[in-house]
Design a protein around this motif. Structure first.
Motif: not given
Ligand SMILES: C[S@@+](CC[C@H](N)C(=O)[O-])C[C@H]1O[C@@H](n2cnc3c(N)ncnc32)[C@H](O)[C@@H]1O
Length: 208
Positions: A19-21, A41-43, A45-47, A65-67, A111-113
């Motif tokens: 879905l992302q792609r 920068l991506e905040i 990053a999930g997988r 990309a950070i997580d 995305t979703g963070v």
């Molecule tokens: C719903 S997932 C979305 C992952 C990815 N961006 C996606 O769209 O599939 C939220 C992500 O944010 C990370 N996250 C949560 N709090 C965070 C923080 N304070 N700083 C960085 N990453 C964080 C989680 O570990 C998780 O990987």
């Protein structure tokens, strides 16, 4: 805040990457006015597949990309083969306290963070701080009415300090010096768009 088991299953799977792609990142690209971004920068990053989709769609020189979750970063690093190794860097980091100097990036993606941050306003201020002047912030986030709905509350876990309405989101972006360029909303469920670190009056050709 780290994801609970159910949300990990929803987010950390190949369907989410697909879905992302094919949907989310191309939608954000269409909002970009075809600008070139060298360093992104991506905040959250999930997988890690979002960073690859950003690389392939936006074609920046490099992405960091950070997580917050080191397990995600370890998993994401396993994706780095060949050219990707040169162009994407995954590292553990907190979106509310970004470990980068002011004005480092041409674009920031989330995305979703933001809705997972205990203090989402702090996260927005950090995004603005690390963006270069006239840099772009691309976002895609669920809104408070969706997060407060019964099924979402039963299945997932979100911090109270990460919930916002559409109006609150726009207001806080603006207070941080980020001005909406394009926005799409799905009722009160989710919002996606791009905000620029540039007051609309600076470039009269660009609509507010
Ligand atoms: C719903 S997932 C979305 C992952 C990815 N961006 C996606 O769209 O599939 C939220 C992500 O944010 C990370 N996250 C949560 N709090 C965070 C923080 N304070 N700083 C960085 N990453 C964080 C989680 O570990 C998780 O990987």
């Amino acid at each position: 805040m780290e994801l609970n088991l159910i949300e990990r299953l929803i987010v950390m799977n190949p369907l989410r990457s697909f879905l992302q792609r094919v949907f989310e990142i191309p939608m954000l690209k269409r909002m970009s006015e075809e600008r070139i971004y060298n360093l992104c920068l991506e905040i959250g990053a999930g997988r890690g597949t979002g960073a690859i989709a950003i690389l392939n769609t936006f074609r920046p020189e490099r992405i960091i990309a950070i997580d917050i979750d080191p397990r995600n970063i370890e998993r994401a690093k396993r994706l780095l083969k060949g050219e990707l190794k040169e162009r994407i860097e995954f590292r553990t980091g907190d979106a509310m306290a970004l470990d980068f100097p002011d004005q480092s990036f041409d674009a920031v993606f989330s995305t979703g963070v933001i809705h997972h941050l205990e203090d989402w306003k702090k996260g927005i201020r950090e995004v603005s701080r690390v963006l270069k002047p006239s840099g772009d912030f691309f976002f895609e986030e669920p809104l408070r009415p969706f997060l407060e709905s019964l099924p979402v509350r039963i299945l997932t876990r979100h911090p109270e300090g990460g919930m916002f309405s559409l109006e609150e989101f726009k207001k806080v972006l603006e207070e941080a010096g980020l001005y909406i360029k394009k926005i799409k909303t799905l009722n009160q469920i989710a919002v996606a768009g791009v905000a620029r670190k540039e007051h609309p009056s600076v470039n009269p050709l660009v609509s507010p």
